[in-house]
Design a protein around this motif. Structure first.
Motif, PDB file in Angstrom:
ATOM      1  N   ALA A   2      26.165  50.033  26.996  1.00 50.57           N
ATOM      2  CA  ALA A   2      25.897  49.329  28.257  1.00 50.57           C
ATOM      3  C   ALA A   2      26.852  48.160  28.455  1.00 50.57           C
ATOM      4  CB  ALA A   2      24.447  48.842  28.284  1.00 50.57           C
ATOM      5  N   CYS A   3      27.103  47.407  27.390  1.00 49.73           N
ATOM      6  CA  CYS A   3      28.010  46.260  27.492  1.00 49.73           C
ATOM      7  C   CYS A   3      29.426  46.706  27.837  1.00 49.73           C
ATOM      8  CB  CYS A   3      28.019  45.479  26.178  1.00 49.73           C
ATOM      9  SG  CYS A   3      26.955  44.011  26.203  1.00 49.73           S
ATOM     10  N   GLN A   4      29.893  47.740  27.155  1.00 54.51           N
ATOM     11  CA  GLN A   4      31.248  48.216  27.403  1.00 54.51           C
ATOM     12  C   GLN A   4      31.418  48.697  28.839  1.00 54.51           C
ATOM     13  OE1 GLN A   4      33.838  47.856  25.470  1.00 54.51           O
ATOM     14  NE2 GLN A   4      32.547  46.832  23.966  1.00 54.51           N
ATOM     15  N   ARG A   5      30.402  49.353  29.367  1.00 58.27           N
ATOM     16  CA  ARG A   5      30.491  49.817  30.754  1.00 58.27           C
ATOM     17  C   ARG A   5      30.546  48.635  31.717  1.00 58.27           C
ATOM     18  NH1 ARG A   5      26.108  52.080  32.121  1.00 58.27           N
ATOM     19  NH2 ARG A   5      24.950  52.389  30.198  1.00 58.27           N
ATOM     20  N   MET A   6      29.811  47.555  31.398  1.00 65.34           N
ATOM     21  CA  MET A   6      29.885  46.352  32.220  1.00 65.34           C
ATOM     22  C   MET A   6      31.281  45.737  32.163  1.00 65.34           C
ATOM     23  SD  MET A   6      26.353  44.206  31.829  1.00 65.34           S
ATOM     24  CE  MET A   6      24.855  44.761  32.662  1.00 65.34           C
ATOM     25  N   ILE A   7      31.840  45.682  30.956  1.00 68.89           N
ATOM     26  CA  ILE A   7      33.179  45.108  30.802  1.00 68.89           C
ATOM     27  C   ILE A   7      34.203  45.934  31.566  1.00 68.89           C
ATOM     28  CG2 ILE A   7      35.020  44.663  29.127  1.00 68.89           C
ATOM     29  CD1 ILE A   7      32.851  43.903  27.111  1.00 68.89           C
ATOM     30  N   TYR A   8      34.093  47.257  31.517  1.00 71.92           N
ATOM     31  CA  TYR A   8      35.000  48.124  32.284  1.00 71.92           C
ATOM     32  C   TYR A   8      34.862  47.860  33.778  1.00 71.92           C
ATOM     33  CZ  TYR A   8      35.746  50.790  27.975  1.00 71.92           C
ATOM     34  OH  TYR A   8      36.067  51.161  26.698  1.00 71.92           O
ATOM     35  N   ALA A   9      33.616  47.692  34.235  1.00 78.00           N
ATOM     36  CA  ALA A   9      33.385  47.443  35.663  1.00 78.00           C
ATOM     37  C   ALA A   9      33.983  46.103  36.091  1.00 78.00           C
ATOM     38  CB  ALA A   9      31.884  47.468  35.959  1.00 78.00           C
ATOM     39  N   ILE A  10      33.803  45.071  35.264  1.00 75.53           N
ATOM     40  CA  ILE A  10      34.349  43.750  35.587  1.00 75.53           C
ATOM     41  C   ILE A  10      35.873  43.790  35.574  1.00 75.53           C
ATOM     42  CG2 ILE A  10      34.498  41.351  34.826  1.00 75.53           C
ATOM     43  CD1 ILE A  10      31.655  41.776  33.598  1.00 75.53           C
ATOM     44  N   SER A  11      36.438  44.404  34.539  1.00 72.56           N
ATOM     45  CA  SER A  11      37.898  44.496  34.432  1.00 72.56           C
ATOM     46  C   SER A  11      38.486  45.295  35.591  1.00 72.56           C
ATOM     47  CB  SER A  11      38.284  45.139  33.103  1.00 72.56           C
ATOM     48  OG  SER A  11      37.799  44.385  32.006  1.00 72.56           O
ATOM     49  N   GLY A  12      37.794  46.375  35.975  1.00 68.84           N
ATOM     50  CA  GLY A  12      38.258  47.171  37.113  1.00 68.84           C
ATOM     51  C   GLY A  12      38.238  46.374  38.404  1.00 68.84           C
ATOM     52  N   TYR A  13      37.204  45.562  38.598  1.00 71.92           N
ATOM     53  CA  TYR A  13      37.114  44.704  39.785  1.00 71.92           C
ATOM     54  C   TYR A  13      38.281  43.721  39.813  1.00 71.92           C
ATOM     55  CZ  TYR A  13      34.986  41.522  43.227  1.00 71.92           C
ATOM     56  OH  TYR A  13      34.735  40.748  44.332  1.00 71.92           O
ATOM     57  N   LEU A  14      38.567  43.093  38.664  1.00 71.87           N
ATOM     58  CA  LEU A  14      39.659  42.118  38.601  1.00 71.87           C
ATOM     59  C   LEU A  14      41.006  42.785  38.836  1.00 71.87           C
ATOM     60  CD1 LEU A  14      38.545  39.921  35.557  1.00 71.87           C
ATOM     61  CD2 LEU A  14      38.198  39.478  37.994  1.00 71.87           C
ATOM     62  N   GLU A  15      41.177  43.974  38.252  1.00 77.53           N
ATOM     63  CA  GLU A  15      42.455  44.676  38.431  1.00 77.53           C
ATOM     64  C   GLU A  15      42.682  45.041  39.894  1.00 77.53           C
ATOM     65  OE1 GLU A  15      45.339  47.775  36.444  1.00 77.53           O
ATOM     66  OE2 GLU A  15      43.666  46.958  35.341  1.00 77.53           O
ATOM     67  N   HIS A  16      41.629  45.523  40.546  1.00 80.63           N
ATOM     68  CA  HIS A  16      41.748  45.866  41.967  1.00 80.63           C
ATOM     69  C   HIS A  16      42.072  44.614  42.787  1.00 80.63           C
ATOM     70  CE1 HIS A  16      40.963  47.856  45.792  1.00 80.63           C
ATOM     71  NE2 HIS A  16      40.167  46.851  46.103  1.00 80.63           N
ATOM     72  N   TYR A  17      41.441  43.485  42.447  1.00 79.49           N
ATOM     73  CA  TYR A  17      41.714  42.242  43.170  1.00 79.49           C
ATOM     74  C   TYR A  17      43.155  41.810  42.955  1.00 79.49           C
ATOM     75  CZ  TYR A  17      41.632  37.354  44.542  1.00 79.49           C
ATOM     76  OH  TYR A  17      41.923  36.140  45.137  1.00 79.49           O
TER      77      TYR A  17
ATOM     78  N   GLN B  66      45.734  43.563  42.367  1.00 78.66           N
ATOM     79  CA  GLN B  66      46.674  44.444  43.075  1.00 78.66           C
ATOM     80  C   GLN B  66      46.666  44.221  44.582  1.00 78.66           C
ATOM     81  OE1 GLN B  66      45.589  48.399  41.864  1.00 78.66           O
ATOM     82  NE2 GLN B  66      46.445  48.188  39.805  1.00 78.66           N
ATOM     83  N   SER B  67      45.524  43.839  45.118  1.00 76.92           N
ATOM     84  CA  SER B  67      45.398  43.715  46.570  1.00 76.92           C
ATOM     85  C   SER B  67      45.542  42.289  47.093  1.00 76.92           C
ATOM     86  CB  SER B  67      44.040  44.267  47.030  1.00 76.92           C
ATOM     87  OG  SER B  67      42.976  43.549  46.412  1.00 76.92           O
ATOM     88  N   SER B  68      45.403  41.285  46.232  1.00 79.73           N
ATOM     89  CA  SER B  68      45.396  39.897  46.706  1.00 79.73           C
ATOM     90  C   SER B  68      46.795  39.339  46.935  1.00 79.73           C
ATOM     91  CB  SER B  68      44.674  39.004  45.694  1.00 79.73           C
ATOM     92  OG  SER B  68      45.410  38.920  44.484  1.00 79.73           O
ATOM     93  N   LEU B  69      47.801  39.895  46.239  1.00 79.85           N
ATOM     94  CA  LEU B  69      49.185  39.416  46.326  1.00 79.85           C
ATOM     95  C   LEU B  69      49.320  37.965  45.882  1.00 79.85           C
ATOM     96  CD1 LEU B  69      50.227  40.986  49.763  1.00 79.85           C
ATOM     97  CD2 LEU B  69      50.509  41.940  47.466  1.00 79.85           C
ATOM     98  N   LYS B  70      48.436  37.503  45.014  1.00 81.45           N
ATOM     99  CA  LYS B  70      48.522  36.156  44.464  1.00 81.45           C
ATOM    100  C   LYS B  70      49.664  36.094  43.455  1.00 81.45           C
ATOM    101  CE  LYS B  70      44.663  34.278  46.252  1.00 81.45           C
ATOM    102  NZ  LYS B  70      44.580  33.015  46.987  1.00 81.45           N
ATOM    103  N   PRO B  71      50.254  34.923  43.263  1.00 82.57           N
ATOM    104  CA  PRO B  71      51.344  34.805  42.290  1.00 82.57           C
ATOM    105  C   PRO B  71      50.865  34.772  40.847  1.00 82.57           C
ATOM    106  CG  PRO B  71      50.911  32.688  43.320  1.00 82.57           C
ATOM    107  CD  PRO B  71      50.060  33.695  44.040  1.00 82.57           C
TER     108      PRO B  71
END
Length: 220
Positions: free
Chosen positions: A150-165, A167-172
């Motif tokens: 359960a913890c690992q799946r949460m970490i994957y979900a959080i990491s996936g959210y950050l990765e998507h952000y 890629q799309s935010s164009l922050k430096p």
């Protein structure tokens, strides 16, 4: 009641010609006073509830703050042990918050904190509580019949959210986090502090591994 309007009363005598007397006026006054008393009681309850919520909520993210975290942590730990359910404790630490603040300003730092808060909160179900316990430290607490991963799946979900952000935010800069977690039954001889220390150690180990990766000449 004074200038506060609660409603309208209607009085009928049928076909008889009559009008209200002083008793009816006193009754209307008593009803108005009673309604005002009930209104004040409800207002005080709502006001006290808001004071309580503000004392356990983080102003920036809306998540529970350290006080709320400590309250729910103890409750969940005891419930998990008594009901023999898996206790879940996940820590996440935002990487490079100080660097973001110094380079791009505190408003960008607050934005990065909010992004991680949203990522953490979105990974929760109705059975978990998410808290911001320090400037860049977050935690998820829960107890249920969790699966072992359960913890690992949460970490994957959080990491996936950050990765998507990222890629799309164009922050430096990139928003990343280091994690530590515990998801298991709580033995009687294990203290809550032992689990917390173990989880924090995993966060530090995760951060050290990430720094070692960045120091590699092939990282870029």
């Amino acid at each position: 009641h004074d200038d506060r309007f609660f409603g309208v009363t209607a009085l009928s005598f049928g076909e008889r010609l009559d009008t209200y007397d002083t008793i009816y006026c006193q009754w209307v006054t008593l009803v108005s006073t009673a309604l005002e008393f009930v209104r004040m009681q409800n207002y005080l309850k709502r006001f006290n509830n808001r004071i309580y919520l503000s004392s356990i909520r983080d102003a920036l993210t809306g998540l529970y703050n350290k006080q709320g975290y400590q309250t729910f942590l103890k409750e969940s730990f005891e419930e998990a042990r008594q009901k023999h359910r898996r206790f879940l404790l996940l820590y996440a630490s935002l990487d490079s918050l100080r660097q973001i603040n110094e380079t791009y300003g505190h408003s960008e730092g607050d934005s990065a904190v909010t992004v991680l808060a949203n990522a953490m909160n979105n990974s929760c179900t109705t059975y978990e509580r998410c808290a911001r316990i320090e400037d860049a430290e977050f935690s998820i607490i829960g107890y249920q019949d969790y699966e072992e991963d359960a913890c690992q799946r949460m970490i994957y979900a959080i990491s996936g959210y950050l990765e998507h952000y990222n890629q799309s935010s164009l922050k430096p800069y990139k928003i990343t986090a280091s994690f530590g977690c515990y998801c298991d039954f709580v033995p009687m001889n294990v203290k809550m502090e032992d689990i917390i220390n173990k989880t924090i150690s995993e966060v530090e180990e995760s951060r050290a591994n990430r720094q070692n990766e960045k120091s590699s000449p092939y990282y870029r």
